[in-house]
Design an enzyme around this catalytic site. Sequence first.
Site, PDB file in Angstrom:
ATOM      1  N   ASP A 137      -6.291   5.644   2.035  1.00 54.21           N
ATOM      2  CA  ASP A 137      -6.358   4.254   1.601  1.00 54.21           C
ATOM      3  C   ASP A 137      -7.806   3.801   1.744  1.00 54.21           C
ATOM      4  O   ASP A 137      -8.416   3.968   2.814  1.00 54.21           O
ATOM      5  CB  ASP A 137      -5.444   3.418   2.506  1.00 54.21           C
ATOM      6  CG  ASP A 137      -5.145   2.067   1.911  1.00 54.21           C
ATOM      7  OD1 ASP A 137      -6.116   1.340   1.613  1.00 54.21           O
ATOM      8  OD2 ASP A 137      -3.971   1.736   1.742  1.00 54.21           O
ATOM      9  N   HIS A 174       0.842  -1.204   0.000  1.00 52.50           N
ATOM     10  CA  HIS A 174       0.000   0.000   0.000  1.00 52.50           C
ATOM     11  C   HIS A 174       0.877   1.255   0.000  1.00 52.50           C
ATOM     12  O   HIS A 174       0.598   2.217  -0.710  1.00 52.50           O
ATOM     13  CB  HIS A 174      -0.918  -0.006   1.221  1.00 52.50           C
ATOM     14  CG  HIS A 174      -1.943  -1.109   1.174  1.00 52.50           C
ATOM     15  ND1 HIS A 174      -3.290  -0.876   1.096  1.00 52.50           N
ATOM     16  CD2 HIS A 174      -1.802  -2.457   1.172  1.00 52.50           C
ATOM     17  CE1 HIS A 174      -3.954  -2.032   1.055  1.00 52.50           C
ATOM     18  NE2 HIS A 174      -3.051  -3.006   1.104  1.00 52.50           N
TER      19      HIS A 174
END
Length: 462
Positions: A123, A24
């Site tokens: 995110d 990520h």
Amino acid sequence: MEQDRSSQSRPPHVLVFPLPLQGHINSMIKLAELLAIAGFKLTFLNSHHNHERLVKFNNIAAHSERYPGFQFKTITDGLPLNHPRSGSWFLDMFEDTMELKMKESLREVLVNSSPPVDCIIGDGFLGFALDVAKELGIPIIFFRTSSPCCFWVYHSIPDIIQAGELPINGSEDMDRLITTVPGMETYLRCRDLPTFCRKLDIEDSSMKLVVKQTRKSLQADALILNTAEELDGPILSQIRTKCPRVYAVGPLHAQLNTRLNAKHGESYDHFSNTLWEVDKSCIFWLNKQPNRSVIYVSFGSITSTSREQLVELWYGLLNSKTKFLLVVRPNSVIGKDGEGEDVVMELMEKSKDRGYIVNWAPQEAVLNHPAIGGFFTHNGWNSTLESIVAGVPMICWPQFADQHVNSRVVSEVWKIGLDMKDVCDSKIVEKMVNDVMVDRKEEFAKSASEMAKEDKEEIKMV
Ligand code: UDP
């Protein structure tokens, strides 16, 4: 509580907030770098733990010099610094331990930010960021770093259950087609669903968490995905039926490389944003190998293998007679009393003339090295995109999250690899390596390089 963002004479300030995991962070830093190049002021909000490692293994001072408007800030991920953060720690700890603490810290950073934050890129797995953004009146865009195909499957899980296609019953034919995910009716099988769908319990907490976060991603002001229309057009059209403001901004590593190369020239030393020490010696080893003769084997930053699985893979590689570059992360082999580490030493010793083993490789450079002819991968989305852009065919050995769907798309839709999911047998490894590297080499090399070419065309056009 809303801060004054009016009549700006300053560049817009964007706060980028990733999930505290390597895959990520990789794509979100790349997005942040692209925005910094475009003139935005950037705050990258990292966990204390990951930032320590980023500072340890990367030249952060040079990063700041290169991007003057780019700053790092750190917050807790809710766990003590000495927590090992390995195995399935993330899903296990998220709701009970991490979410609350990260939410408080995010709020504090936003309230105290000067200049104020004009937009959050969060995110998409951190749904709580939407609640904080709404409370403070800050626009928020969610970024899902996993593949669009998997995002769409996660989103469709309640419909699959409703249609009676889940749960999978114990003695089920895993090749049964799942027909309730629009756009995937012809190729998605039970075995391609995320692994938590294999549990008999449709109340499974991991499944519920993933579905909840996915549905919440669509409530943001916009959703961005690390892909290109060329790659995922049909699935993006499906996602847009639920959320019209969906942007395909990737593959981000290729977008960034294109811009940096245009600005500074091809030899520019890019940052890897790595959380492990990179062993560049493998590049010297690759330099000595013939073109397209080596298979690169790596299963990303989270996956662990058992001692038995590693030995099985290793025998398959050895028997295939193809040379290999294998990544075995420290502590990623599960065995009793240090047996995992011992086996790595033993394999290293026994395969000196056939293979090269490192703890962590400069993966993008490896995949773009002329000696590489195939990638044995777990199909994390970054690895999959990196392989596609480099034009390298894949052997897919997915373990969890989006990987099972990705490997199906790689093998069945894009036809740029073979899917080895659900098995780990040296004979099958040998056969697949031989197919990709020898017997069907030209077929796979052609489809992979065509796909890479299409992708490069689209990157030039953006
Ligand atoms: N990676 C790397 N060196 C390695 C193994 C992986 O630099 O030896 C990088 C890889 O390039 C990718 C990331 O780690 O960008 C892994 O992300 P991915 O989404 O593929 O998988 P995850 O680690 O999230 O399972």
